[in-house]
Write an enzyme that holds these catalytic residues in place. Structure first.
Site, PDB file in Angstrom:
ATOM      1  N   ARG A   1       0.841  -1.197   0.000  1.00 23.81           N
ATOM      2  CA  ARG A   1       0.000   0.000   0.000  1.00 23.81           C
ATOM      3  C   ARG A   1       0.880   1.253   0.000  1.00 23.81           C
ATOM      4  NH1 ARG A   1      -4.788   1.370   4.346  1.00 23.81           N
ATOM      5  NH2 ARG A   1      -3.091   1.096   5.862  1.00 23.81           N
TER       6      ARG A   1
ATOM      7  N   ASP B   1      -3.688   2.968  14.336  1.00 24.83           N
ATOM      8  CA  ASP B   1      -2.890   3.566  13.262  1.00 24.83           C
ATOM      9  C   ASP B   1      -3.433   4.956  12.978  1.00 24.83           C
ATOM     10  OD1 ASP B   1      -5.167   3.249  11.703  1.00 24.83           O
ATOM     11  OD2 ASP B   1      -4.287   1.760  10.360  1.00 24.83           O
TER      12      ASP B   1
END
Length: 518
Positions: free
Chosen positions: A161, A441
């Protein structure tokens, strides 16, 4: 220095020549020169759409693309090593994490340069080198206690990603300007690894974050075409799964798949960022104020509708509909708390497989077997793409339904507490942080600060009768700053308070905080 035994103390001067070779730099520069103008146009388009929402124009399905939604078409056939994606594990691109994740028993590992990575120059360069060693099969790691880590004979399929279109990489310039972080992360990984991945019997596979329109997906598709042409690789070799983590992208799922139809690997419910996007896009509307994050579970109508639409759309187009993240981590010192946490994971994964998802995400290797057991029991085939639900009819109103519920002082304090702890760690170079037995996160930190900003903006009343005011936010931040630990807590508190109390809402926490890291 052998790249297969890269020490943590490797310096930037040692890393740069190994990653930023002259040919790699030329490749990045070509991508930047070709696509930077369009990227800036699309970012300007985001600002225009926000102005339209602020003026009272709610978004909806696009009339100009209705024919794409109505037509019968499917994406390209699925590569063999992406047919079964029932459990995917995600994490940052540090060396030990990569090895443990690939060995975890998950079907897929998503190596993350985005929300679980603090994008220091050191982290980004080491991450690229770590992945190059992974693809070559030479990666290993020796822990401080002397423990050796190496890849098993059978490992998860690798996806990567890159960062989103909105971010720059300030350490690399093209034509005198910082390069797009998306092009930097994608370009380096693709340049160094695409041909070897193909030789290994797999391919260059990606997750694409933070997309807000089908035009942004079209830009990615054009990047893929040029990159493949430059390396002499057949078009369609790249495959990409798009994270539907913005409310605007949810209204253009068919169109996004159509733009990427030769390179698509499906869509994913990026639910934490989706909640953040919902708050952000409607932040100036008092009728869109959301309650405590703990209330925003996937059974709420706007989230359940988003899931149903994503699964229906993907299966109609012949591709995977991936579920969301289980952020829980095993609790070793409290068996009862651990049992409750793992039961939440089981219930979440059972909901996903019964809804029709073809796979799910976990944040910790300890959850892989639990998620796999649920999907193995209820999904006997590699996926559920053949499972169609033609009676699904999701409207704008379904996707924009505002969940009602209490805003509590406990929720306010929890947002500030978790957000501060995460941001302090991020400033120190850690992008994936265990906090209160959850793996946090950037997405969850974004929800925390966006909620407080929204509550403050609209002077929300807490369940105990108190108003959310600048004074209250300041006092809670000061209290948490003084009670929490961390070498950069003072900076984190200053950044967070400014972002929560400033009349102008910052689009992304990471955009602001990026100026505070090397």
């Amino acid at each position: 220095m052998s790249t297969s035994s890269l020490p943590r103390s490797a310096t930037i001067n040692e890393l740069e020549p190994q990653v930023l070779t002259p040919d790699a730099q030329a490749f990045l520069t070509k991508l930047a020169r070709e696509f930077e103008g369009r990227r800036q146009e699309l970012l300007a388009r985001r600002r225009v759409r926000q102005q339209e929402i602020d003026s009272g124009q709610l978004p909806g399905f696009l009339p100009e693309t209705a024919s794409i939604r109505k037509q019968d078409w499917t994406v390209a056939p699925i590569p063999h090593d992406l047919l079964d994606r029932r459990v995917e594990i995600t994490g940052p691109v540090d060396r030990k994490m990569i090895i443990n994740a690939l060995n975890s028993g998950a079907n897929v590992y998503m190596a993350d340069f985005e929300d679980s990575n603090s994008p220091t120059w050191q982290n980004n360069l080491e991450g690229q080198l770590n992945l190059r060693d992974t693809v070559s099969g030479t990666i290993n790691f020796t822990g401080p206690e002397g423990k050796q880590y190496r890849l098993n004979a059978r490992v998860a399929t690798l996806l990567v990603r890159p960062r989103g279109w909105h971010l720059d990489e300030k350490h690399f310039e093209a034509a005198g300007k910082p390069i797009s972080a998306s092009l930097f992360d994608f370009g380096l990984f693709f340049f160094h690894n695409a041909k070897r991945l193909i030789a290994n019997g797999t391919g260059p596979y990606f997750y694409l974050p933070k997309i807000e329109s089908y035009l942004e997906a079209r830009l990615w598709n054009d990047v893929f075409c040029l990159a493949q042409d430059e390396l002499g690789i057949p078009r369609g070799t790249i495959r990409a799964t798009v994270l539907i983590e913005t409310i605007l992208a949810a209204l253009e799922m068919d169109e996004i798949l159509y733009e990427l139809r030769d390179h698509s690997a499906g869509l994913n419910c990026g639910r934490w960022d989706y909640i953040f996007s919902f708050i952000k896009k409607f932040r100036n509307r008092p009728d869109f104020v959301l309650p405590d994050r703990s209330i925003l579970t996937m059974d709420k109508h706007f989230l359940k509708s988003y899931v149903e639409l994503l699964i229906h759309t993907c299966h109609r187009r012949g591709i995977h509909a991936m579920g969301g993240m289980a952020a829980q981590i095993p609790i070793k010192n409290d068996p009862e708390a651990n049992r409750r946490a793992l039961d939440k994971v089981r219930q979440d994964k059972l909901r996903e497989v019964n809804a029709g998802h073809d796979g799910t995400w976990v944040a910790h290797p300890g959850l892989v077997l639990i998620a796999k057991e649920i999907f193995d029991t209820h999904m006997k085939e590699p996926n559920q793409i053949g499972r169609h639900q033609p009676d699904v009819h999701i409207t704008n109103s379904d996707l924009l339904d505002v969940t009602k519920g209490d805003i509590t002082e406990e929720g306010l304090r929890w947002n500030i507490d978790v957000g501060l702890q995460y941001l302090e760690a991020w400033l120190r170079g850690l992008g994936c942080v265990p906090i209160y037995n959850l793996m946090e996160d950037a997405a969850t930190a974004e929800i925390c600060r966006a909620q407080v900003w929204q509550w403050l903006r609209h002077r929300a009343t807490l369940s105990n009768g108190r108003r959310v005011t600048p004074k209250l936010v300041h006092s809670v931040i000061a209290e948490k700053r003084d009670s929490l630990h961390g070498t950069r807590m003072l900076e984190a508190a200053q950044i967070y308070e400014h972002m929560m109390t400033n009349p102008d809402f910052a689009e992304f926490l990471t955009l602001v905080a990026y100026d505070y890291i090397d």
